[in-house]
Design an enzyme around this catalytic site. Structure first.
Site, short mmCIF file in Angstrom:
data_model
loop_
_atom_site.label_atom_id
_atom_site.label_comp_id
_atom_site.label_asym_id
_atom_site.label_seq_id
_atom_site.Cartn_x
_atom_site.Cartn_y
_atom_site.Cartn_z
N SER A 112 -2.37 3.90 3.33
CA SER A 112 -3.55 3.85 2.46
C SER A 112 -4.70 3.06 3.06
CB SER A 112 -3.19 3.22 1.11
OG SER A 112 -2.43 4.09 0.33
N SER A 123 0.84 -1.20 0.00
CA SER A 123 0.00 0.00 0.00
C SER A 123 0.87 1.25 0.00
CB SER A 123 -0.88 0.03 1.24
OG SER A 123 -0.12 0.33 2.40
N ASP A 124 0.36 2.33 -0.60
CA ASP A 124 0.99 3.62 -0.33
C ASP A 124 0.82 3.88 1.16
OD1 ASP A 124 2.26 6.03 -0.61
OD2 ASP A 124 1.01 6.74 -2.24
N CYS A 125 1.68 4.73 1.69
CA CYS A 125 1.83 4.75 3.15
C CYS A 125 0.59 5.23 3.88
CB CYS A 125 3.06 5.55 3.52
SG CYS A 125 4.54 4.73 2.89
#
Length: 770
Positions: free
Chosen positions: A289, A285-287
């Site tokens: 997310s 995941s993007d941080c």
């Protein structure tokens, strides 16, 4: 030097060269007799068996603790904690906790920002940069200062010119972005599919290109995207990254796509990335997310549901604490099975296995000999300089007035807020450069300089320093204005409001040009395009260079181009629009294609037909290249399976489904003779565009890039360039339903000033029964 100092120097030298052995084994330490005989420590076993052995030994809590970026240690199995989050967008970066600078690793080679490197249109350069970055990354890992999992590159499409992160991308064209992705990833990872030098990650999947515009931010944005645009534009670079680059990871983005958070979308993650494309690696995941789609987007009612939705959709690793905090309860509540957790864990552990992290002593492994002496080496820094040279685009050269002459232009006025820039040159997601050569320093090696900022910074809110800048221009043989943007204007979380130069910059440029005793050259640093129509049309401004953010050696490269040591050969990887383009054009409208009824103009050169400042692919040279088509077919037969019951190929409508064609290695081969008709050696960027047959309605782009090649040609010499174009991949278009089809009929090729027509004709091979 007295004799007593020799042993000390020898010791220091040994410490220096042994820095690469500073890291203890991540796992399977040969000195730990309780773990070395366990099956997962046996490198002779197949990776799957080793991974299954580890998973079988872990408790549920231990498994959950491994689902986050700061994965916890498992001391009883000799497994140390690991920080997954490192960045290497254009050099090893200290953004993210996985990599630090200091001690024997005070810096790393900082290459030009991606948008600049992309302007080279040189795939071999991109791979070479990746190889250097991974050398330095491995060296820092061996020295205990870095990780092996890098969340780079960013291959999102630069759809809107205001996007603050456009600088991180390879530009607006899907094929260019995909080719960049595959090349850079190969450089980072190596080409051994079972072993990885470092693990790259292509991000941010998908349709992510808005950070903070007009009250809408990336954490709350729902990107409404058609199936056509997803298949035709936004997913193309990611598909190429996975299928051609064999990337070890894909990162899902913050935004929703059509109402579903990307990190909770099984269709995107499980069915597309892993199923259709065959990702051999992990999805991260993007941080934060996962936390975002629970707390900000309110996609689920409970945190446990969010954790379960993400893992079941195909997410393997959370950059952030959310999965670590809520997954165990999700399992207890029956929202998720432990088997689901095992699947996620298997994907991350497999990547760590491929990196050699369960193979014992780092020093005995491949790349184990890399250390401090392999970072910031002279060859690495020379490549950073060469990359900057190859990425600088010559936009204007009246007369021609460039290159400057060291004989006639002995004193130069160097003016502008970016004239003595250092850190500005490396853009964002950068670490600490080995050293910085500013434009002022670079030009100073060719001529005497008179330096004035003109503006205190790029915001340029007043004209208090204009007077001294005008006086400098009046005294000099030539004037170089180094203007543009920096991270205060365009950056992550910062989208631009407009396309003009900030503040009073335009006023400064025009006044200096009017006052200058000699020729005036404008140099722009920026990630995104700038409307500089005023400078383009000003006869006093004889030359314009765009340098993007040219990296640690940017000033030297700019000087080399200005004085002709380097003949520029780069091309713009994005369209430069006039300010009027963005009026009444919300960044939130994701449609790529224009709409006549609403007056919507469309996006990028592939669909927008209106006025531009400079078009995609534009760039000048100090010499002149002439193209001749040496050979090209006029007709190509496309073998097509006959009609399937209930799944018609639609030959009558002259657009064949790619899935019905016998694609294989079906390609078109062109041979182009390129002659350097000038008196200066040069490197030519050969761009091949196609226009699909008319009659494809709303499907087809107005034109699209299908191939590009770099070729160095001495003055008066000629080189033959062969270009192969895969018919199904590159001559296909996407219909409104998101189905990729090959239009039959006349495809028009454009190569410089050459046009060539090629007719694709379907050849039916028989009826296929369902």
């Amino acid at each position: 030097m007295d004799s007593m100092s020799l042993p000390l120097i020898a010791i220091l030298f040994l410490l220096l060269i042994s820095g690469s052995q500073a890291r203890e084994p991540f796992a399977c330490d040969p000195k730990n007799t309780t773990t070395t005989n366990l099956p997962f420590c046996r490198a002779s076993l197949v990776t799957g068996a080793r991974v299954n052995d580890i998973i079988g030994r872990l408790t549920l809590q231990e498994k959950v603790n491994l689902l986050v970026n700061n994965a916890a240690a498992v001391p009883r199995l000799g497994i140390k904690g690991y920080e997954w989050w490192s960045e290497a967008l254009h050099g090893v970066s200290n953004v993210g906790p996985g990599t630090k600078f200091g001690g024997q690793f005070p810096a790393a080679t900082s290459f030009p920002q991606v948008i600049t490197t992309a302007a080279s249109f040189n795939a071999s350069l991109w791979e070479a940069i990746g190889q250097v970055v991974s050398d330095e990354a491995r060296a820092m890992y061996n020295g205990g200062m870095g990780g092996l999992t890098y969340w780079s590159p960013n291959v999102n499409i630069f759809r809107d010119p205001r996007w603050g992160r456009g600088q991180e991308t390879p530009g607006e064209d899907p094929i260019l972005a995909g080719k960049y992705a595959a090349s850079y990833v190969r450089g980072l990872q190596g080409t051994n599919r079972s072993r990885l030098k470092v693990a790259a990650s292509c991000k941010h999947f998908t349709a992510y290109d808005l950070d903070n515009w007009n009250g809408v931010d990336r954490f709350h944005f729902n990107a409404k995207v058609s199936k056509q645009d997803i298949e035709d534009t936004f997913n193309v670079p990611f598909r190429m990254c996975v299928k051609e680059g064999n990337v070890a990871s894909v990162m899902c983005s913050y935004n929703q796509v059509n109402g579903v958070p990307t990190c909770a979308d099984a269709n995107l993650l499980k069915r597309t990335v892993r199923g259709q494309w065959g990702l051999n690696g992990y999805i991260v995941s993007d941080c934060d997310s996962v936390g975002v789609f629970y707390t900000s987007q309110h996609y689920t009612s409970t945190p446990e549901e969010a954790a379960a939705d993400a893992i079941k959709a195909g997410l393997d690793l959370d950059c952030g604490p959310f999965l670590g905090a809520h997954t165990q309860n999700a399992v207890k509540r029956g929202l998720l099975s432990e088997a689901d957790v095992n699947v996620a864990l298997a994907n991350t552990l497999t990547v760590q296995m491929r990196l050699g992290m369960f193979d014992g002593e780092p020093s005995s492994q491949a790349y184990g000999n890399l250390g401090p002496r392999d970072v910031c080496t002279q060859p690495h820094q020379e490549l950073a300089l060469e990359a900057a040279r190859q990425g600088i685009v010559l936009l204007k050269n009246s007369g021609p007035s460039l290159p400057l002459s060291t004989r006639r232009h002995r004193t130069l006025a160097i003016i502008g807020p970016n004239s003595n820039a250092t850190v500005t040159m490396i853009g964002n997601y950068a670490g600490i450069g080995c050293r910085y050569t500013s434009p002022l320093e670079g030009i100073g090696k060719y001529a005497k300089t008179i330096h004035e900022l003109g503006c205190a910074n790029v915001a340029c809110t007043d004209d208090k320093q204009f007077g001294s800048a005008l006086n400098a221009a009046r005294q000099a043989d030539a004037t170089v204005l180094v203007m543009g943007l920096d991270q205060s204007i365009e950056a992550e979380t910062v989208d631009r409001a407009g396309l003009l130069l900030p503040g009073r910059q335009q006023d400064l440029v025009s006044k200096v040009a009017a006052a200058s005793k000699g020729p005036t050259i404008l140099v722009l640093m920026s990630g995104g395009p700038v409307d500089i129509t005023f400078a383009k049309n000003d006869p006093r401004i004889v030359g314009i260079l765009w340098a993007g953010y040219p990296g640690q050696a940017g000033g030297a490269a700019i000087a080399d181009v200005l004085f002709g040591t380097t003949n520029p050969g780069a091309r713009l990887p994005m369209t430069w629009y006039p300010q009027g383009y963005i009026q009444n054009l919300p960044m939130t409208n994701m449609a790529m294609r224009p709409s006549r009824p609403t007056g919507y103009p469309g996006r990028t050169y592939r669909f927008y037909k209106g006025p531009v400042v400079y078009p995609f692919g534009y760039g000048l040279s100090y010499t002149h290249f002439v193209h001749t088509l040496a050979s090209a077919p006029k007709v190509v037969s496309v073998p097509v399976d006959g009609h399937r019951h209930g799944n018609v190929s639609n030959i009558s409508n002259k657009a064949i489904r790619v899935t019905h064609a016998r694609c294989g290695k079906l390609s078109v081969s062109l041979q182009v003779d390129v002659k350097n008709a000038g008196s200066i050696d040069g490197t030519h960027t050969l761009l091949v565009f196609t226009t699909p047959p008319r009659g494809n309605g709303h499907w087809a782009p107005r034109k699209q890039l299908v191939a590009f090649e770099k070729v160095h040609i001495p003055a008066k010499a000629q080189r033959r360039v062969r270009v192969n174009i895969h018919v199904c991949k590159l001559l296909s278009v996407v219909d409104r339903s998101g189905i990729r089809r090959i239009p039959m009929g006349e495809h028009r090729f454009q190569i410089g000033d050459i046009e060539h027509s090629l007719s694709l004709q379907a050849k039916t091979l028989g009826v296929i029964k369902s």
